[in-house]
Design a protein around this motif. Structure first.
Motif, mmCIF file in Angstrom:
data_model
loop_
_atom_site.group_PDB
_atom_site.id
_atom_site.type_symbol
_atom_site.label_atom_id
_atom_site.label_comp_id
_atom_site.label_asym_id
_atom_site.label_seq_id
_atom_site.Cartn_x
_atom_site.Cartn_y
_atom_site.Cartn_z
ATOM 1 N N ARG B 7 0.837 -1.200 0.000
ATOM 2 C CA ARG B 7 0.000 0.000 0.000
ATOM 3 C C ARG B 7 0.877 1.258 0.000
ATOM 4 O O ARG B 7 0.597 2.245 -0.695
ATOM 5 C CB ARG B 7 -0.892 -0.038 1.229
ATOM 6 C CG ARG B 7 -1.978 1.011 1.185
ATOM 7 C CD ARG B 7 -2.879 0.909 2.383
ATOM 8 N NE ARG B 7 -3.644 2.131 2.542
ATOM 9 C CZ ARG B 7 -4.067 2.585 3.690
ATOM 10 N NH1 ARG B 7 -3.826 1.922 4.813
ATOM 11 N NH2 ARG B 7 -4.757 3.689 3.763
ATOM 12 N N LEU B 8 1.960 1.208 0.791
ATOM 13 C CA LEU B 8 2.885 2.342 0.851
ATOM 14 C C LEU B 8 3.474 2.634 -0.535
ATOM 15 O O LEU B 8 3.522 3.784 -0.994
ATOM 16 C CB LEU B 8 4.021 2.032 1.838
ATOM 17 C CG LEU B 8 5.120 3.104 1.924
ATOM 18 C CD1 LEU B 8 4.603 4.343 2.655
ATOM 19 C CD2 LEU B 8 6.365 2.564 2.620
ATOM 20 N N LEU B 9 3.896 1.554 -1.214
ATOM 21 C CA LEU B 9 4.484 1.724 -2.541
ATOM 22 C C LEU B 9 3.466 2.263 -3.538
ATOM 23 O O LEU B 9 3.743 3.171 -4.306
ATOM 24 C CB LEU B 9 5.034 0.386 -3.047
ATOM 25 C CG LEU B 9 6.365 -0.035 -2.438
ATOM 26 C CD1 LEU B 9 6.707 -1.455 -2.823
ATOM 27 C CD2 LEU B 9 7.479 0.908 -2.874
ATOM 28 N N ARG B 10 2.245 1.691 -3.476
ATOM 29 C CA ARG B 10 1.214 2.113 -4.422
ATOM 30 C C ARG B 10 0.890 3.594 -4.227
ATOM 31 O O ARG B 10 0.832 4.377 -5.170
ATOM 32 C CB ARG B 10 -0.036 1.256 -4.236
ATOM 33 C CG ARG B 10 -1.060 1.469 -5.341
ATOM 34 C CD ARG B 10 -2.344 0.751 -5.059
ATOM 35 N NE ARG B 10 -2.191 -0.695 -5.087
ATOM 36 C CZ ARG B 10 -2.795 -1.542 -4.272
ATOM 37 N NH1 ARG B 10 -3.588 -1.073 -3.327
ATOM 38 N NH2 ARG B 10 -2.621 -2.838 -4.368
ATOM 39 N N GLY B 12 2.792 5.772 -2.770
ATOM 40 C CA GLY B 12 3.999 6.540 -3.102
ATOM 41 C C GLY B 12 4.079 6.826 -4.589
ATOM 42 O O GLY B 12 4.328 7.954 -5.010
ATOM 43 N N TRP B 13 3.817 5.795 -5.390
ATOM 44 C CA TRP B 13 3.816 5.980 -6.852
ATOM 45 C C TRP B 13 2.743 6.976 -7.265
ATOM 46 O O TRP B 13 2.963 7.823 -8.123
ATOM 47 C CB TRP B 13 3.578 4.647 -7.567
ATOM 48 C CG TRP B 13 4.805 3.795 -7.692
ATOM 49 C CD1 TRP B 13 5.072 2.633 -7.037
ATOM 50 C CD2 TRP B 13 5.939 4.046 -8.520
ATOM 51 N NE1 TRP B 13 6.301 2.141 -7.390
ATOM 52 C CE2 TRP B 13 6.857 2.987 -8.311
ATOM 53 C CE3 TRP B 13 6.276 5.063 -9.402
ATOM 54 C CZ2 TRP B 13 8.077 2.913 -8.956
ATOM 55 C CZ3 TRP B 13 7.501 4.984 -10.055
ATOM 56 C CH2 TRP B 13 8.386 3.914 -9.832
ATOM 57 N N GLY B 14 1.582 6.856 -6.649
ATOM 58 C CA GLY B 14 0.470 7.759 -6.976
ATOM 59 C C GLY B 14 0.829 9.207 -6.658
ATOM 60 O O GLY B 14 0.627 10.111 -7.488
ATOM 61 N N ILE B 15 1.390 9.425 -5.454
ATOM 62 C CA ILE B 15 1.764 10.794 -5.051
ATOM 63 C C ILE B 15 2.878 11.307 -5.977
ATOM 64 O O ILE B 15 2.855 12.461 -6.425
ATOM 65 C CB ILE B 15 2.219 10.814 -3.568
ATOM 66 C CG1 ILE B 15 1.004 10.529 -2.674
ATOM 67 C CG2 ILE B 15 2.850 12.140 -3.211
ATOM 68 C CD1 ILE B 15 1.359 10.201 -1.241
#
Lengths: 453, 164
Positions: B7-10, B12-15
């Motif tokens: 979730r953090l990675l997803r 992070g990519w979105g931001i």
């Protein structure tokens, strides 16, 4: 075609093989390493050979190896999408020629146009062909949209391809409009002035959008540079990208087929009773070890493979059947625009003069219907709400129109509504283009024509 | 929803994608937005205000505008018709502005009289500095709404365009 004398053996019992001992210069050339490294497939006049040619050739790969035979009929699509693509190619080629002689500067653009006419061999002809091809492309893309609508070909599973097609229409209009300014004569200057002022009516963002488009408060050097950049770099890239996806989806979504009142054809309904898998001799879709078998067709959208195609294989090889027809139509398009280019010169009025408005000042013909509408209604309604409403409705059409039938007798409301909008648009365009004179007064075209192309 | 590495990675990519889009948009805007310049889009001098006699309209090419004296009151009117941007010439015989494109007519003060224009002619602000009149062509205010008739007077003579 193979020389029958070279056929000596068969491979897999399917097709003949080319004689390993080459005879004549042509055969020897085809057996060289250089030739075979470029053309990786043998030119076999057999089903497998033709399929191999399509698979291994990047240009033929645009087409499916086989197409349903009904696609060969002219009235299936009137080849309108293909004609639009040919026109785009002609525009690319002639546009590159023109770029050699054109500088996007308000001090030299008009002079370049005159030089093209007087000093450059075939310069005027290339400009004429570019101009008439651009007008024809707008017309053909619109006709393509109309044809697809009446055929109901925008329905599932082709909904998104219709949206892409609408995007292509907008890009085509933007292409034509940005090119309109480049000659920098009175016609281009004032047509673009009228056209860009429509943008100013967009609520809230109108001013910003207009400034971004013009590069300043009025049309000038910044506008010419912006329109030129859009015309020769941004829009060609955008159109090529969207067109690529559009054509790819025509292949992936399958060719349109008539559907009756229910519009439904399920896999079960189109499956031959008692069909068995030839490899395993088992009934298809049977469960093996508790797991349902998945056929190859299982990964393809079922509605993209039509019932007709699955029941009877009426398909034919694209090469040569469809390709030959496309070559003929393509040559016809080239002949048409060449004939137009020879017969009619692209207009070039006096140099653009911001202090002298010609009477009347008309937008390009595809926007003149809006101009006519603007003379009757409030600008916000006629300039923004109506065109934006029509465009958005058309884009959402495949998702709004839930009726699966494609035959016109089963979709009377959609046909009637679309036809009414089309009729109004055509009427407004004809009135604006042909029946309006100075001060936007009514002038019969047989008295004096103020049509500008 | 549990806080996981996925979730953090997803997020992070979105931001990250959002920030990149914002940066690209901002850069594009700064590159493409029009710059204010002298002449059209900047501040220009119009000279002595007494040069503009009552009832006259003087075209200032540098600013693409008309300086009019309407009953002793000076206005700088944009030459662009608010309808679709055509240049509106002053008709000396009628004493009115008449747009040749679509037939809009305006009085000497730029107020709407007839035609498809949604309002009167747009105005640029004037200022007086040490006895010299200046106009800011970079700023513009919308012309008066329909119905405004402060400077309306009967036409002096025949109109210049057919529909006026």
């Amino acid at each position: 075609m193979n020389d029958p004398s070279t056929v000596t053996t068969t491979r897999d019992g399917l097709e003949p093989e080319i004689d390993p001992v080459p005879k004549g210069v042509w055969q020897r050339l085809r057996h060289t390493e250089v030739w075979q490294s470029v053309f990786r497939h043998p030119q076999l006049d057999t089903p497998r050979g033709r399929a191999l040619q399509s698979f291994s050739n990047v240009f033929l790969h645009v087409y499916p190896v086989k197409v349903p035979s009904r696609v060969l009929r002219l009235r299936y699509s009137w080849r309108l999408g293909y004609i639009a693509t040919v026109l785009f190619t002609i525009l690319l080629v002639t546009g590159i020629y023109l770029m050699f002689f054109y500088t996007p500067s308000v001090t030299s653009a008009y002079g370049d146009m005159q030089e093209l006419r007087t000093d450059v061999g075939f310069g005027q002809l290339i400009r004429n062909v570019h101009r008439w091809s651009a007008h024809l492309m707008v017309l053909v893309v619109v006709l393509h949209l109309v044809r697809v609508f009446y055929a109901g070909a925008y329905k599932r599973p082709r909904q998104f391809n219709w949206v892409l097609g609408m995007g292509l229409l907008v890009i085509t209009l933007a292409f034509s409009f940005t090119g309109y300014l480049l000659p920098w004569d009175q016609l281009s200057y004032w047509a673009v002035t009228v056209g860009t002022n429509l943008v100013g009516y967009v609520p809230v963002f109108g001013g910003i959008l207009s400034d971004l488009l013009l590069g300043g408060p009025q049309i000038g050097q910044a506008t010419l540079r912006r329109f030129y950049t859009l015309h020769v770099a941004v829009l060609p890239l955008a159109l090529a990208l969207v067109l690529m996806i559009h054509i790819w989806r025509v292949r992936k979504d399958g060719f349109a087929v008539h559907r009756g009142s229910s519009g439904a054809f399920s896999e079960e309904a189109t499956q031959r009773p008692g069909a068995t898998d030839p490899a395993t001799d088992q009934p298809v879709d049977m469960e093996v070890d508790g797991t349902k078998r998945v056929r190859l067709l299982g990964v393809v959208d079922r509605e993209s493979v039509t019932a007709e195609e699955r029941l009877t294989d009426d398909s034919v090889f694209t090469w040569p059947h469809l390709l030959v027809r496309h070559v003929v139509v393509g040559l016809g398009v080239v002949a048409t625009v060449l004939a137009l280019g020879v017969a009619f010169s692209a207009p070039l009025r006096s140099i653009a003069n911001p202090n002298l408005t010609p009477e009347p000042a008309k937008a390009p013909w595809y926007f003149v219907g809006l101009q006519e509408l603007l003379s009757h209604f409030d600008p916000l309604v006629a300039g923004i709400l109506v065109p934006a409403g029509v465009l958005i409705t058309l884009m959402l059409l495949p998702y709004v129109d839930r009726n699966p039938a494609t035959e016109s007798r089963n979709r009377k409301f959609a046909i009637a509504a679309f036809s009414a909008v089309l009729l109004i648009a055509v009427t407004l365009t004809v009135i604006g283009a042909l029946f309006r004179g100075p001060g936007w007064t009514f002038v019969a075209p047989w008295d004096h024509s103020y049509l500008e192309l | 929803m549990a806080f996981t590495r996925r979730r953090l990675l997803r997020n992070g990519w979105g931001i990250g994608a959002g920030l990149l889009t914002f940066a690209a948009g901002w850069t594009s805007w700064e590159l493409l937005r029009p710059l204010a310049a002298n002449g059209a889009g900047g501040k220009i001098s119009l000279g002595d205000p007494s040069n503009y006699a009552d009832g006259t309209a003087t075209f200032v090419n540098e600013g693409r505008l008309w300086v009019v004296n309407a009953g002793g009151e000076l206005f700088a009117l944009s030459q662009k018709c608010p309808h679709l941007g055509c240049r509106v010439p002053f008709c000396e015989s009628s004493g009115r502005f008449e747009c040749p494109c679509h037939g809009s007519v305006f009085d000497i003060g730029g107020e709407w009289i007839a035609g498809p224009s949604p309002r009167g002619m747009d105005r640029h602000p004037l200022s007086l500095e040490s006895g010299v009149l200046f106009v800011d062509t970079g700023a513009s205010e919308d012309g008066p709404d329909h119905g405004s008739k402060n400077y309306l007077s009967p036409a002096k003579g025949p109109a210049c365009i057919e529909s006026a």
